[in-house]
Structures are given as structure tokens and as C-alpha cells.
Design a protein around this motif. Structure first.
Motif, PDB file in Angstrom:
ATOM      1  N   ILE A 121       0.612  -1.329   0.396  1.00  0.00           N
ATOM      2  CA  ILE A 121       0.463  -0.002   0.255  1.00  0.00           C
ATOM      3  C   ILE A 121       1.172   1.078   0.043  1.00  0.00           C
ATOM      4  N   GLN A 122       0.558   2.325  -0.459  1.00  0.00           N
ATOM      5  CA  GLN A 122       1.631   3.610  -0.125  1.00  0.00           C
ATOM      6  C   GLN A 122       1.752   4.192   0.788  1.00  0.00           C
ATOM      7  N   LYS A 123       2.894   4.136   0.540  1.00  0.00           N
ATOM      8  CA  LYS A 123       3.884   4.836   2.544  1.00  0.00           C
ATOM      9  C   LYS A 123       3.256   6.002   2.947  1.00  0.00           C
ATOM     10  N   SER A 124       2.408   6.932   1.839  1.00  0.00           N
ATOM     11  CA  SER A 124       2.623   7.924   2.653  1.00  0.00           C
ATOM     12  C   SER A 124       1.875   9.149   1.629  1.00  0.00           C
ATOM     13  N   GLY A 125       0.672   8.900   1.894  1.00  0.00           N
ATOM     14  CA  GLY A 125       0.028   9.648   0.568  1.00  0.00           C
ATOM     15  C   GLY A 125      -1.795  10.376   1.457  1.00  0.00           C
ATOM     16  N   ARG A 126      -1.700  10.442  -0.140  1.00  0.00           N
ATOM     17  CA  ARG A 126      -3.122  10.303  -0.214  1.00  0.00           C
ATOM     18  C   ARG A 126      -4.242   8.897  -0.104  1.00  0.00           C
ATOM     19  N   LEU A 127      -4.058   8.366  -0.397  1.00  0.00           N
ATOM     20  CA  LEU A 127      -4.288   6.295  -0.464  1.00  0.00           C
ATOM     21  C   LEU A 127      -4.098   5.951   0.771  1.00  0.00           C
ATOM     22  N   GLN A 183     -11.244   8.829 -15.308  1.00  0.00           N
ATOM     23  CA  GLN A 183     -11.850   8.338 -13.939  1.00  0.00           C
ATOM     24  C   GLN A 183     -10.737   8.027 -13.713  1.00  0.00           C
ATOM     25  N   SER A 184     -10.632   7.844 -11.980  1.00  0.00           N
ATOM     26  CA  SER A 184     -10.117   6.768 -11.150  1.00  0.00           C
ATOM     27  C   SER A 184     -10.807   6.541  -9.985  1.00  0.00           C
ATOM     28  N   GLU A 185     -10.438   6.003  -9.533  1.00  0.00           N
ATOM     29  CA  GLU A 185     -10.327   5.245  -7.993  1.00  0.00           C
ATOM     30  C   GLU A 185      -9.462   4.023  -7.196  1.00  0.00           C
ATOM     31  N   LEU A 236      -6.670   3.247 -10.300  1.00  0.00           N
ATOM     32  CA  LEU A 236      -6.040   3.386 -11.373  1.00  0.00           C
ATOM     33  C   LEU A 236      -5.705   3.593 -12.174  1.00  0.00           C
ATOM     34  N   ASN A 237      -5.728   5.729 -12.403  1.00  0.00           N
ATOM     35  CA  ASN A 237      -4.378   5.955 -12.734  1.00  0.00           C
ATOM     36  C   ASN A 237      -3.239   5.510 -12.859  1.00  0.00           C
ATOM     37  N   VAL A 238      -3.167   5.155 -11.582  1.00  0.00           N
ATOM     38  CA  VAL A 238      -1.054   4.632 -11.867  1.00  0.00           C
ATOM     39  C   VAL A 238      -1.151   3.311 -12.486  1.00  0.00           C
ATOM     40  N   ILE A 239      -2.213   2.583 -12.381  1.00  0.00           N
ATOM     41  CA  ILE A 239      -2.566   0.665 -13.451  1.00  0.00           C
ATOM     42  C   ILE A 239      -2.507   1.447 -14.654  1.00  0.00           C
ATOM     43  N   VAL A 255       5.181   1.142   0.176  1.00  0.00           N
ATOM     44  CA  VAL A 255       6.295   2.137  -0.840  1.00  0.00           C
ATOM     45  C   VAL A 255       5.000   2.805  -0.938  1.00  0.00           C
ATOM     46  N   ARG A 256       6.062   3.663  -2.347  1.00  0.00           N
ATOM     47  CA  ARG A 256       6.124   4.572  -2.982  1.00  0.00           C
ATOM     48  C   ARG A 256       4.223   4.392  -4.106  1.00  0.00           C
ATOM     49  N   ASP A 257       3.445   4.098  -4.011  1.00  0.00           N
ATOM     50  CA  ASP A 257       2.438   4.220  -4.917  1.00  0.00           C
ATOM     51  C   ASP A 257       2.460   3.609  -6.163  1.00  0.00           C
ATOM     52  N   ASP A 258       3.417   4.190  -6.931  1.00  0.00           N
ATOM     53  CA  ASP A 258       3.978   4.048  -8.900  1.00  0.00           C
ATOM     54  C   ASP A 258       5.196   2.812  -8.187  1.00  0.00           C
ATOM     55  N   ASP A 259       4.892   2.397  -7.593  1.00  0.00           N
ATOM     56  CA  ASP A 259       5.949   1.397  -7.365  1.00  0.00           C
ATOM     57  C   ASP A 259       5.278   0.461  -6.903  1.00  0.00           C
ATOM     58  N   ASP A 290      -3.296  16.788 -15.581  1.00  0.00           N
ATOM     59  CA  ASP A 290      -3.271  16.145 -13.848  1.00  0.00           C
ATOM     60  C   ASP A 290      -4.159  15.640 -12.533  1.00  0.00           C
ATOM     61  N   LEU A 291      -4.561  15.028 -12.068  1.00  0.00           N
ATOM     62  CA  LEU A 291      -5.396  13.772 -11.392  1.00  0.00           C
ATOM     63  C   LEU A 291      -5.837  15.864 -10.226  1.00  0.00           C
ATOM     64  N   VAL A 292      -7.078  15.652 -10.147  1.00  0.00           N
ATOM     65  CA  VAL A 292      -7.912  17.045  -9.409  1.00  0.00           C
ATOM     66  C   VAL A 292      -9.628  15.952  -8.826  1.00  0.00           C
ATOM     67  N   SER A 293      -9.677  16.536  -7.831  1.00  0.00           N
ATOM     68  CA  SER A 293     -10.808  15.841  -6.935  1.00  0.00           C
ATOM     69  C   SER A 293     -11.765  17.280  -6.378  1.00  0.00           C
ATOM     70  N   THR A 294     -10.635  18.573  -5.957  1.00  0.00           N
ATOM     71  CA  THR A 294     -11.906  18.921  -5.721  1.00  0.00           C
ATOM     72  C   THR A 294     -11.953  20.231  -6.776  1.00  0.00           C
ATOM     73  N   ARG A 320     -11.010   8.605  -4.932  1.00  0.00           N
ATOM     74  CA  ARG A 320     -11.606   8.953  -6.397  1.00  0.00           C
ATOM     75  C   ARG A 320     -11.125  10.507  -7.048  1.00  0.00           C
ATOM     76  N   CYS A 321     -11.006  10.712  -8.165  1.00  0.00           N
ATOM     77  CA  CYS A 321     -10.367  11.564  -8.768  1.00  0.00           C
ATOM     78  C   CYS A 321     -10.260  11.321 -10.397  1.00  0.00           C
ATOM     79  N   ARG A 322      -9.717  12.448 -11.089  1.00  0.00           N
ATOM     80  CA  ARG A 322      -9.996  12.312 -12.344  1.00  0.00           C
ATOM     81  C   ARG A 322      -8.404  12.891 -12.594  1.00  0.00           C
ATOM     82  N   THR A 376       2.117  14.096 -15.490  1.00  0.00           N
ATOM     83  CA  THR A 376       2.757  12.846 -14.543  1.00  0.00           C
ATOM     84  C   THR A 376       2.199  11.491 -15.615  1.00  0.00           C
ATOM     85  N   TYR A 377       1.513  11.376 -16.706  1.00  0.00           N
ATOM     86  CA  TYR A 377       1.159  10.416 -17.478  1.00  0.00           C
ATOM     87  C   TYR A 377       0.870  10.633 -18.916  1.00  0.00           C
ATOM     88  N   PRO A 378       1.747  10.555 -19.129  1.00  0.00           N
ATOM     89  CA  PRO A 378       2.105  10.810 -20.666  1.00  0.00           C
ATOM     90  C   PRO A 378       1.108   9.443 -21.640  1.00  0.00           C
TER      91      PRO A 378
HETATM   92  P1  ATP Z   1       4.152   8.664  -3.708  1.00  0.00           P
HETATM   93  O1  ATP Z   1       5.108   9.037  -2.993  1.00  0.00           O
HETATM   94  O2  ATP Z   1       3.502   7.301  -3.373  1.00  0.00           O
HETATM   95  O3  ATP Z   1       4.153   8.705  -5.479  1.00  0.00           O
HETATM   96  P2  ATP Z   1       1.852  10.453  -4.625  1.00  0.00           P
HETATM   97  O4  ATP Z   1       1.992  11.982  -5.041  1.00  0.00           O
HETATM   98  O5  ATP Z   1       2.606   9.942  -6.059  1.00  0.00           O
HETATM   99  O6  ATP Z   1       2.713  10.080  -3.972  1.00  0.00           O
HETATM  100  P3  ATP Z   1      -0.680  11.119  -4.243  1.00  0.00           P
HETATM  101  O7  ATP Z   1      -0.301  12.574  -4.302  1.00  0.00           O
HETATM  102  O8  ATP Z   1      -0.361  10.797  -2.474  1.00  0.00           O
HETATM  103  O9  ATP Z   1       0.134  10.595  -4.845  1.00  0.00           O
HETATM  104  O10 ATP Z   1      -1.885  10.619  -4.786  1.00  0.00           O
HETATM  105  C1  ATP Z   1      -2.116   9.066  -4.470  1.00  0.00           C
HETATM  106  C2  ATP Z   1      -3.238   8.841  -5.181  1.00  0.00           C
HETATM  107  O11 ATP Z   1      -4.179   9.076  -4.685  1.00  0.00           O
HETATM  108  C3  ATP Z   1      -3.133   8.863  -6.630  1.00  0.00           C
HETATM  109  O12 ATP Z   1      -2.019   8.363  -7.692  1.00  0.00           O
HETATM  110  C4  ATP Z   1      -4.901   8.980  -7.424  1.00  0.00           C
HETATM  111  O13 ATP Z   1      -4.820   8.059  -7.149  1.00  0.00           O
HETATM  112  C5  ATP Z   1      -5.518   9.739  -5.825  1.00  0.00           C
HETATM  113  N1  ATP Z   1      -6.023  10.880  -5.415  1.00  0.00           N
HETATM  114  C6  ATP Z   1      -7.177  11.142  -5.169  1.00  0.00           C
HETATM  115  N2  ATP Z   1      -7.780  12.485  -5.585  1.00  0.00           N
HETATM  116  C7  ATP Z   1      -6.089  13.085  -5.820  1.00  0.00           C
HETATM  117  C8  ATP Z   1      -5.863  14.546  -5.698  1.00  0.00           C
HETATM  118  N3  ATP Z   1      -6.728  15.480  -5.723  1.00  0.00           N
HETATM  119  N4  ATP Z   1      -4.749  14.704  -6.360  1.00  0.00           N
HETATM  120  C9  ATP Z   1      -3.615  13.825  -6.677  1.00  0.00           C
HETATM  121  N5  ATP Z   1      -4.393  11.927  -7.092  1.00  0.00           N
HETATM  122  C10 ATP Z   1      -5.346  11.695  -5.741  1.00  0.00           C
END
Ligand code: ATP
Ligand code: ZN
Length: 299
Positions: free
Chosen positions: A11-17, A190-192, A74-77, A53-57, A169-173, A103-105, A130-132
Motif C-alpha cells: 500500500i502507499q507509504k504516505s499519501g492520499r491513499l 476517471q479514477s479510484e 486506477l490512474n497508476v495502473i 511503498v511509493r504508489d508508483d512502485d 493532472d489529477l483533480v478531485s475538488t 476517487r479523482c479524475r 505525469t501520465y504521458p
Molecule cells: P508517492 O510518494 O506515493 O508517489 P504521490 O505524490 O504520487 O505519492 P498522492 O498525491 O498521495 O501520490 O496520490 C496518490 C493517489 O491518490 C493518486 O495516484 C490518485 O489515485 C489518488 N488521488 C485522489 N485524489 C487525488 C488528487 N486530488 N490529486 C492527486 N491524487 C489523487
């Protein structure tokens, strides 16, 4: 040897998930202890260990079978899948369940003063992301030729720095966009969060735990919005009341001693119960309404 018998989830070490992921595992009954900056924690009551770990890994850790399971957006997947496809390889992790958090897009946003009419306004422009690969597919599908500027972060300031004209880029609010004078114009993906698993077949005992975990995750997701509702009503009002109960299967009807025609109705509603619904139920003849949260559910 130990590794063979215990499931490992990344799982993600430290971040939104992170909080949501840990919360989900806790709701599934996992007890674990986590020290500060610890890379891994051991499940105390299940043969399940958590790797931070970092989510990208996460997709790589899972497809290389370092971890059996992973919780990631799902965006990373999708980016990983497309990046591999571009190299002629096929992603080997398997998506097994979408989860209702994170959830985000992935969206395209343009500076406030950018002359945007429709997608064709993006032709010939530089788009920072960051999602080429996900962006490239979107542009291809919409027959837009634009330049993709791949960045590893801080995408939202790229237009101000002159590195790009618009961003993807990713957007939620949308508050980050607003703060950077950017305007969202279209959704690319659309991602979750989702659960992925290793392509390697699991030994019986581990496979069994994955199955149990999935049933529990399903239960956790179902109860999130679920409510247990109790009320009294005249028997004659039952058809009308059953129609008003949101997302419920046939309710339990219990006679009330000494109340003549009155019955108690108990039902599980698979959706939240709002004041409007309670008012409508009351108008239909219900009284003594009580709505309780549901903690666990096993279908
Ligand atoms: P890491 O250090 O693990 O690489 P990160 O900076 O890539 O962290 P976060 O910003 O913590 O990642 O986002 C992790 C995931 O949370 C995103 O990949 C996405 O699936 C989800 N997410 C939900 N809402 C948002 C948002 N508003 N902005 C970015 N990511 C979001
Ligand atoms: Zn990341």
C-alpha cells in the motif's frame, strides 16, 4: 519459507491513499502494529503483512510477485499498463476489485486566459503531465496532435514557468487548479483505488485468504452507506412503506402485541436514509422511526 505462507499486500507509504488503505484493512479485521517509518508491518491475527511503498512502485511489486496484492489508483495502473504496452510488453498484474475511495479524475486544465473552445484548441500545444501514456491515448482517440511534456511532479505550475501551455493532472475538488489560475476543460480518465493481484497462482491457503479478504472488502463497501431502519406502521400502510425504503430487500414485519393492526418493520437499506425519506415514511403512516448505522454485513 515464511514468505510462502503469509500474504503480502503493498500500500502507499504516505499519501492520499494511505489512511483509506489502512482503514479498509482494519475494517476487514486486520490487527497490525505500525512503528514510525517502518517499511513493513505484520498482521497479528491474519497471515497478512503490509508493505509500505511509493504508489508508483505498487504495480511492479505485484507483477514481479514480490507482493501478492496491491492497493493503488486506477490512474497508476492504467499508466503502467499503457507504458508496458508501448514497449511491446503486457502488464502481468490482475485487477480484481475497484474500491470506493481515492476517487479523482485525470483532467486537462488550461490557464484562465487560454483561448479554449473545444478539444481542437489543444492542437499544437504543449501539455504537461505525469501520465504521458494515458494522455497520449486520449489525444490519439480524439485525433489531436499535441506535444506531451512529461514531468515527475509540480505539473500545476508548468504553465507559469513557461514549460507548457496547458496541463493534464489529477483533480478531485479542483481547489489546486483554482489556486493556480487553471480551469478544468475535459476529463481524460476517471479514477479510484483498486486491488490488484500477482499473476502467479497462489497456494491453497493463501488463495483462501484472498477470497476471504475479498468477501470482507465487499462487506465493508456495502455497509458504508447501509442503514438499519426500524419503524411502526399500520399493516395497511406496508406496501406504500416498502416502496419508500431505499435499496432494501423485503423487510421483516413483526406484530406488535396489544396494538391491533400495528406492526414493527425492520429493514436494511443499502443506501443512506435521508430526512426526506423519513418524512415521506411518516406521511405514509409510519411512526417511532429509528435509523441505525450498520457495522458489518456478510451476504
Ligand atoms: P508517492 O510518494 O506515493 O508517489 P504521490 O505524490 O504520487 O505519492 P498522492 O498525491 O498521495 O501520490 O496520490 C496518490 C493517489 O491518490 C493518486 O495516484 C490518485 O489515485 C489518488 N488521488 C485522489 N485524489 C487525488 C488528487 N486530488 N490529486 C492527486 N491524487 C489523487
Ligand atoms: Zn506517486
Amino acid at each position: 519459507m515464511e514468505r510462502q505462507q503469509r500474504l503480502r499486500i503493498a500500500i502507499q507509504k504516505s499519501g492520499r491513499l494511505t489512511d483509506h488503505s489502512l482503514d479498509l484493512l482494519a475494517r476487514c479485521g486486520l490487527k497490525y502494529s505500525r512503528g514510525k517509518d517502518q517499511l513493513m508491518c505484520y498482521g497479528e491475527n491474519m497471515p497478512l503483512d503490509v508493505l509500505f511503498v511509493r504508489d508508483d512502485d505498487i504495480p511492479d511489486l505485484v507483477q514481479e510477485d514480490v507482493c501478492d496484492l496491491g492497493l493503488v489508483g486506477l490512474n497508476v495502473i492504467e499508466e503502467k499498463r499503457l507504458a508496458m504496452a508501448a514497449r511491446g510488453a503486457q502488464a502481468r498484474f490482475e485487477l480484481i476489485q475497484r474500491l470506493d475511495f481515492g476517487r479523482c479524475r485525470l483532467a486537462i486544465a488550461v490557464p484562465d486566459d487560454f483561448p479554449y473552445r473545444d478539444l481542437s484548441s489543444l492542437a499544437g500545444r504543449r501539455i504537461a503531465t505525469t501520465y504521458p501514456h494515458v494522455l497520449a491515448r486520449f489525444l490519439r482517440e480524439n485525433s489531436i496532435e499535441a506535444e506531451i511534456v512529461t514531468l515527475s511532479g509540480a505539473v500545476e505550475i508548468a504553465p507559469r514557468l513557461g514549460r507548457a501551455d496547458v496541463i493534464c493532472d489529477l483533480v478531485s475538488t479542483g481547489s489546486t487548479l483554482l489556486a493556480n489560475h487553471l480551469r478544468e476543460v475535459t476529463t481524460v480518465l476517471q479514477s479510484e483505488a483498486a486491488l490488484i493481484r500477482t499473476p502467479v497462482p497462489l497456494p491453497d491457503e493463501k488463495a483462501d485468504w484472498v477470497r476471504r479478504l475479498l468477501v470482507r472488502i465487499d462487506g465493508v463497501q456495502q455497509v458504508k452507506e447501509s442503514k438499519y431502519i426500524m419503524l411502526h406502521a399500520p399493516r395497511s400502510a406496508l406496501p406504500q412503506i416498502a416502496k419508500l425504503l431505499p435499496g432494501s430487500e423485503s423487510p421483516t414485519v413483526i406484530p406488535l402485541d396489544g396494538h391491533g393492526d400495528k406492526v414493527a418493520v425492520h429493514a436494511v437499506c443499502r443506501e443512506n436514509v435521508f430526512w426526506e425519506t423519513l418524512e415521506a415514511l411518516k406521511a405514509a403512516g409510519a411512526s417511532a422511526l429509528l435509523v441505525l448505522p450498520v457495522e458489518k454485513m456478510l451476504p
